[in-house]
Design an enzyme around this catalytic site. Structure first.
Site, PDB file in Angstrom:
ATOM      1  N   ASP A   1       0.878  -1.164   0.000  1.00  0.00           N
ATOM      2  CA  ASP A   1       0.000   0.000   0.000  1.00  0.00           C
ATOM      3  C   ASP A   1       0.923   1.224   0.000  1.00  0.00           C
ATOM      4  O   ASP A   1       2.125   1.112   0.258  1.00  0.00           O
ATOM      5  CB  ASP A   1      -0.896  -0.033   1.233  1.00  0.00           C
TER       6      ASP A   1
ATOM      7  N   ASP B   1      -0.136   5.163   0.961  1.00  0.00           N
ATOM      8  CA  ASP B   1      -0.389   6.123   2.041  1.00  0.00           C
ATOM      9  C   ASP B   1      -0.451   5.412   3.386  1.00  0.00           C
ATOM     10  O   ASP B   1      -1.250   4.493   3.575  1.00  0.00           O
ATOM     11  CB  ASP B   1      -1.706   6.858   1.803  1.00  0.00           C
TER      12      ASP B   1
ATOM     13  N   ASP C   1      -1.724  -0.935   6.012  1.00  0.00           N
ATOM     14  CA  ASP C   1      -1.880  -0.239   7.297  1.00  0.00           C
ATOM     15  C   ASP C   1      -3.327  -0.038   7.709  1.00  0.00           C
ATOM     16  O   ASP C   1      -3.573   0.596   8.737  1.00  0.00           O
ATOM     17  CB  ASP C   1      -1.197   1.134   7.227  1.00  0.00           C
TER      18      ASP C   1
END
Length: 223
Positions: A8, A10, A172
């Protein structure tokens, strides 16, 4: 046998909250609405542009009316504002560059699967100096579907030349957890993202406390 590590963007590779919230605040100010806080509202930033706009609208003064359709109308302006200041405050998390180099030296393919629009993701990775580390990038608008659908993850692996069964996702958020589950792959979540160590509530296969630990994790999972 080496495999594919899918990242991922961001909140995983880079802390982008400051620039995301900065863009949202530009748009909210045009509506006469107070802004979001780059630190206190970081977790909102990683839920996407519309989430930031909704949070800003919700904090408008009593009696202040946001017109119907404002979220959709303002979203394009938010993207424009973000594009203009995409790498002002954004920083890679510690150890990213070295970890990517070590993974590549071990023969692993690297790919990005993000819900950031592809052109913006490309621009940010280039500005951070790491775009060339990744064999493929799949963004929010690359395909007709986006995470947590499994297909963006699958394409991130396949376009990098890898095999789904020899891959895992590093993320995240709950969206990443749902994506890994849908794709049937292992999931590692970072403890330094917006939720911190509390993200362990999602019961990932592993938690990553620092990028220095990622190459060993990849060796254990992928060979």
């Amino acid at each position: 046998m080496a495999g594919t590590v899918v990242f991922d963007l961001d909140g995983t590779l880079a802390d982008t909250a400051g620039d995301l919230i900065g863009a949202a605040n530009v748009v909210l100010a045009r509506r006469g609405v107070g802004g979001l806080d780059p630190v206190g509202d970081a977790a909102i930033a990683f839920r996407g542009g519309r989430a930031m706009l909704r949070a800003g609208y919700a904090r408008a003064s009593a009696g202040f009316l946001i017109p119907p359709g404002a979220e959709d109308e303002d979203f394009g302006s938010l993207l424009d504002a973000y594009d203009a200041g995409i790498a002002v405050h954004t920083q890679l998390y510690p150890g990213v560059t070295d970890a990517l180099a070590r993974l590549a030296a071990d023969g692993h393919r690297l790919s990005v699967c993000t819900n950031k629009p592809q052109a913006l993701a490309e621009k940010l990775l280039d500005a951070m100096g790491i775009r060339d580390a990744f064999a493929a990038l799949v963004g929010a608008d690359t395909l007709p579907v986006r995470k947590p659908d499994a297909e963006p993850y699958r394409q991130a692996v396949l376009r990098a030349g890898g095999e789904i069964t020899q891959s895992f996702l590093l993320g995240d958020t709950e969206t990443d957890a749902r994506t890994a589950a849908a794709a049937g792959v292992r999931l590692a979540l970072v403890s330094f993202g917006p939720e911190g160590a509390d993200i362990a509530r999602l019961s990932p296969h592993a938690m990553l406390d620092h990028f220095d630990d990622l190459p060993d994790l990849a060796r254990n999972w992928l060979g």
